[in-house]
Structures are given as structure tokens and as C-alpha cells.
Write an enzyme that holds these catalytic residues in place. Sequence first.
Site, PDB file in Angstrom:
ATOM      1  N   SER A 555       0.917  -1.279  -0.013  1.00 51.60           N
ATOM      2  CA  SER A 555       0.081   0.007  -0.020  1.00 51.60           C
ATOM      3  C   SER A 555       0.910   1.135  -0.178  1.00 51.60           C
ATOM      4  O   SER A 555       1.698   1.315  -0.901  1.00 51.60           O
ATOM      5  CB  SER A 555      -0.955  -0.145   1.272  1.00 51.60           C
ATOM      6  OG  SER A 555      -1.982   0.843   0.953  1.00 51.60           O
ATOM      7  N   ASP A 642      -9.854  -3.504  -5.465  1.00 52.30           N
ATOM      8  CA  ASP A 642      -9.456  -2.839  -4.551  1.00 52.30           C
ATOM      9  C   ASP A 642      -9.701  -1.290  -4.568  1.00 52.30           C
ATOM     10  O   ASP A 642      -9.676  -0.650  -5.651  1.00 52.30           O
ATOM     11  CB  ASP A 642      -7.723  -2.609  -4.563  1.00 52.30           C
ATOM     12  CG  ASP A 642      -6.945  -1.987  -3.579  1.00 52.30           C
ATOM     13  OD1 ASP A 642      -7.737  -1.281  -2.690  1.00 52.30           O
ATOM     14  OD2 ASP A 642      -5.949  -2.355  -3.182  1.00 52.30           O
ATOM     15  N   HIS A 674      -8.313  -4.659  -1.224  1.00 52.89           N
ATOM     16  CA  HIS A 674      -7.154  -4.536  -0.671  1.00 52.89           C
ATOM     17  C   HIS A 674      -6.264  -5.237   0.194  1.00 52.89           C
ATOM     18  O   HIS A 674      -5.186  -5.228   0.044  1.00 52.89           O
ATOM     19  CB  HIS A 674      -7.356  -2.635  -0.046  1.00 52.89           C
ATOM     20  CG  HIS A 674      -6.339  -2.199   0.075  1.00 52.89           C
ATOM     21  ND1 HIS A 674      -5.301  -1.574  -0.823  1.00 52.89           N
ATOM     22  CD2 HIS A 674      -5.529  -1.783   1.447  1.00 52.89           C
ATOM     23  CE1 HIS A 674      -4.244  -0.847  -0.123  1.00 52.89           C
ATOM     24  NE2 HIS A 674      -4.288  -0.967   1.235  1.00 52.89           N
TER      25      HIS A 674
END
Length: 703
Positions: A555, A642, A674
Site C-alpha cells: 500500500s 481494491d 485491498h
Amino acid sequence: MTSAPPAAPVAAARPTVRTHHGDEVADPYEWLRAKEDPEVIAHLEAENAYTDARTAHLAGLRGRIFDEIKGRTLETDLSVPSRHGAWWYYGRTVAGKQYGIHCRAPLAGPDDWTPPVLSPDAPVPGEEVLLDGNVEAEGHEFFSLGSFDVSTDGTRLLYGVDTEGDERYTLRIRDLATGEDLADVVTGTSAGACFSPDGRHVVYTTVDDAWRPDTVWLHEVGTDAAGDATLFHESDERYWVGAGFSRSDRFLFIEVGSSITTEEYLVPADDLRAEPRSIWPRREGVEYSATHAVVDGEDVLYIVHNQDALDFELVRVAASDPQGAREVVLPHTPGRRLLDVSAFRDWGVVSYRREGLARMGMLDYASGAVAEMTFDEPLYAAGLGGNPEWAPPVLRVGYGSFVTPGTVYDYVVATGELLLRKQQPVLGGYDPAEYGQERVWATASDGAEVPISLVWKRSFGDPGDGVRPVHLYGYGSYEHSIEPGFSVARLSMLDRGVVFAIAHVRGGGEMGRQWYEDGKLQHKRNTFTDFVACAEHLVATGVAEPSRLVAEGGSAGGLLMGAVANLAPELFAGVLADVPFVDALTTILDPSLPLTVIEWDEWGDPLHDAEVYAYMKSYTPYENVRPGVRYPRILATTSLNDTRVYYVEPAKWVARLREEGVDALLKCEMVAGHGGVSGRYNAWHQRAYELAWLLDVLGLAEV
């Protein structure tokens, strides 16, 4: 004869022109953002096929790692029961089943505070199955539970399910006497819905088109959701909202926040349609969190805040007049970052960070003194567990370290004794004494001392005794701290001689609020150069060498991976970027995309500020791939659904890297979000896939 390797997919270059602050950029791969375009889906499927072909030789290793994870895990097991109301609540896992089973059993009596010792091989007297995730997931490739709450009287279950991976949950209510769901159905909610204390209502939140939680709703059980009442709406796109009840059940707290500013509202739990009352009006740059307690018969609020207090202080105010006189309970102390206060009837628990570790202590309401809980290991992770009761004699505490598996204690408040309730079983003869852990310090380019946490298997020698393969992990954003916790999957690396390291870079919260401030906005480059400094330190001290050093982050940590690959490609043999935020400037320039406006407090606002635009453009990985440079091998993972970091970011990045001949692979889960795939066995397969690739880069694929 060995067949020739397959050709890598080549994305067509169809430049989309982006113009901001007089800067014109022709982006050749922005067309990949069209998720519904069959050509885009075909490209992603071609990337997956190419990655499958390139990693086919690792199938055996992936299988071995999966078997190791599975073999070390007690597949049929139960969690430690947690008391709430007249019941002990706990979870079951069953061998062969992907998802947990939520259960409860009755207390022996009102004074029963000792959780029953449960055996997976024996029936639990009076057990009720509240929700079986395996049953709910039938017919779906993805399943995630975003809300789970039982009414105070124990008669109804509220649960929210996502079957797409987009973090939009459908709420339902189950009658626990019959096992049947009521007619109530609420779609498109955020996670974290809850019953009101009287069980008559459900409080939940929904999001706007940019995936910002913006509205708090009140649903009356047994009615059509179309008639639900709006309790609160936040129109400012910089702020998100959340809601939850105090442990005392006296108040509903509605929290409104950005990355740097907070405002909270109180609503009496017995009058939920009353006008929410602001605790402290929002003030730019001031963050606070409040909790309700009763001291000497008076309703009070304990508030942790940072007004003129960089590392936060704790004050107490009257709940009837929160904007009135403040009593300082714990003054601001540089180096002690106050995080939170959990209030119970007779005392509180203060959570804070000091010297790079999470800590907690008992707060005496009368004196304001804090008695810190102490642990023996130099590196550890500890925090409060599930403690829903208002007046317990014991506190549930979770503990673990790099070498100590996850451990559950009950802390006896009267004596300070820690009662061991359970330690995560690790099958196969795991012995923590065979592993070492320590913290070392790297010197950043500006002189800052950056902590690095290390864990290794002792039989291969201690770090520095000789060059070892090293797996270096980093994150460094949102003041999020990466804790030195235990991992079963990591043992597959350690047992092959790999040293695992966490670089606690600036932008995280490990070393206090200033550590975070020095790694955000116009200081973001410190995050990247700190990670490089950690890698250089490991090389300089003889722990690692570039040919046997791999890096990983996900991320915002994936942005870190892309940035360090550009900054110091010569330091790493491979880079694993999970759901990486590598096209940050394009995303942050578009306020219509999920969470963008909220993110301006973290990264800056390049849409309206030319200086921020130039700074972000100087580091965003996609725009700074260096021509003619030998990059490390790269694996980027992503998920089609996501909603936090769109799949298009790593897809574009890999296409750009390929222009420069970089050995870059893209793996896109076509039904996930995600957090990747759902289900524990699927997650083990996914992690085995990633670890096998890392071991291959390290030259350990045959070990």
C-alpha cells in the site's frame, strides 16, 4: 530442451495528456484505468498468464511453504472466550474450512470471570453457533465480515458481509433464538455497525462516491431501511465520520476526522435522535479522542489531545460542559506519545509509545498515576484485547514478539498478576530459544537515528558474523507503527537462513509524533532515504550484501518500494510491492477518486499547490522510472476490486518498467480487495507465492 521464456505483455501506448501548473505530461498508460473495458481485463489476464509462466518453476517451493504454514498451524482450534453479558464469546476454526465460526456459551454464574478452557476435541456445554463464515461464503469467491455485534440482551446478531472485495457491506440481523434473519437488510454500508444498548436500533455509516464515510444513520430494528434517519452528515470532503457507543453504554460518540484535525460529538444513548453536541469544536491541526468515565459519581470525559502538545496530553473535563475547565491528568512529555485511554468503571488504561515500543498502564482515577505493565523481552508488541465489560476485575491483554507466538493474558487489576490464558500453538517442535531478536540503529542522511528490528535463526549464526540473505520490510506513512510481532509464515524464511528486518522509517509512528511529521508532506523523501540508509547499514555492518537483499512493502509501503527502487536500485536484488501506491501523483490530483481529498493532509494538495505538485512529481515511482539503470527484479501484486489503491497503479508502473527492460511481474487477483484474497487457506497460498518468489531472488529456491 528448455522452452524459451514467454514474451512479456506489452501495453499499448495511448498518451493521455495531463496539465497542471503549466506542466504538461503525456501518460501513455492511463487508459488502463477503464476497468470495464474488455481490453483492460484482457491485458490484466495476459499479465497474470505471463507471471504464472515466469514463476511456474516455483510451484514445488510454493507447495512446500504452504505445507509448512499449514503444518505449523493447529487448524482446528478455539480462541480464548471473552465475557460479555451472560455469555462467553469465542471463535472456532476447523481443519479444511476457510473461515472462522463465531460461537458462544453461557456463563456459570454472574461471578464467573475465569474463561473456560476449551478443547477442539470436546463439545462445549451449551454452545451456540452464531455465524459460520463458511456457510455465509458459499457460492462466493470472496467473503469478508465487516460488522459483527450482539445485542446487549444477547438475543440478536448484527452482521455485515462483503462478497466483492470493495468494502461495501450488506447488513442483516439474525434472531439468535430461531437462527433466522429478520427482514431488515441495509446495503452499501461501511464496516463497524453496532446495536444501540437497548437493542432497538442499529447505528451504521455509509460512504460517498469518493469512498469517504460521510453519514451516520439510525435504523430501527424491524423497519424498512428506506425510512432510516440521518443522525449526522459531514459535507466537508476532507473529513470522514465514524460512530460507536461508550463502554458505559451512556453515550454515542460520533467522530469526525481528517489526518490532522478531529471533532467529536456526544449523543445520549437513551435519546439517539437528540442533536449531537460537539465536545470541542474542530480547530485545524488539533486532534483529540474522548472516552466516558464516571468519577465520584460525575460523568466525565478523558480526552487525549495534541493542542500545544506534540506528543499529546491527557485531560479530564465534565461531560456536561466539555468545553469548560480542563484538568490535566498526564501532561505532555516529549518522547512519550499518548495514544488512547480506555475507560472502565473503576479505572482506566492508558496506551502510549516510548522508546519505539507500544506500552500501556493502569490509570488511577483519583490520583492520575499510571502503573505501567512491564514485559521481559527487549522487543515485543502488546495491547488491550477484547474488553467489552464495564466493570471487570481482569483485563484481557494480547502479547507477542518476533520469537514469542501470540499470547493472551488476563491482567488481574487488584494484584498486577498476568494470568496466561493461551499461547498460539506452533506445531512441528517450534522452540523460541532457537531464534534471536535485537534492535540496531542506522544513521540517516540528515543524521537521524533510524531503528531496525531484526529476527533470525541462531543456527545460521548471528547477524554480522557473515553475510546472510536479508528480507527488509518497511511502511512509513499515516503514523502507523510496524510492530515486532510473531508470524508463522515468516518461519519458512528464517528456517532457510534468511534474516528478517523491519526498517522503522520516518512517516511511521514508532518514535513519536515528530517521527511521523518528519516523514509526510514536504518531508516525505525522508521515508525513502531512511529505508535506503537502513539497507546501507545492513550492508556496511556485514549483515547483508545487495545480491542477497530483498525489500517488501504494501500500500503506502508499496510507494516506498517504488521510490527506493528508483533511488537505490543497486542495493536490492528484488522488490516485492503489495497493492502499491506507485502512481500517487495521478491519484492525488483527482478529487473524484476514493479518499483523495482526505489524503491531501498526508501527502499535500498538488491540485492547488504548484510546490506540492513539483515535490510529489519528484518522487512518485511511476513518473521517476530511470532509463538505462539496472533495476532489481520486481513483483507487484494487486486486486481488481481494491477501492484504496486501484489496480491501475501497479499495472501502469509495470508497463513503464518494462519499457526500460526491467524484469517486472504483475499479479492481479481478479476477485479480491485491498487486503488480498479471503479465506485463511487462500491467504496462506498467497503468502507462499510471495515468499517463494523472494526466496528465488535470494537464490534459495531449492532450499
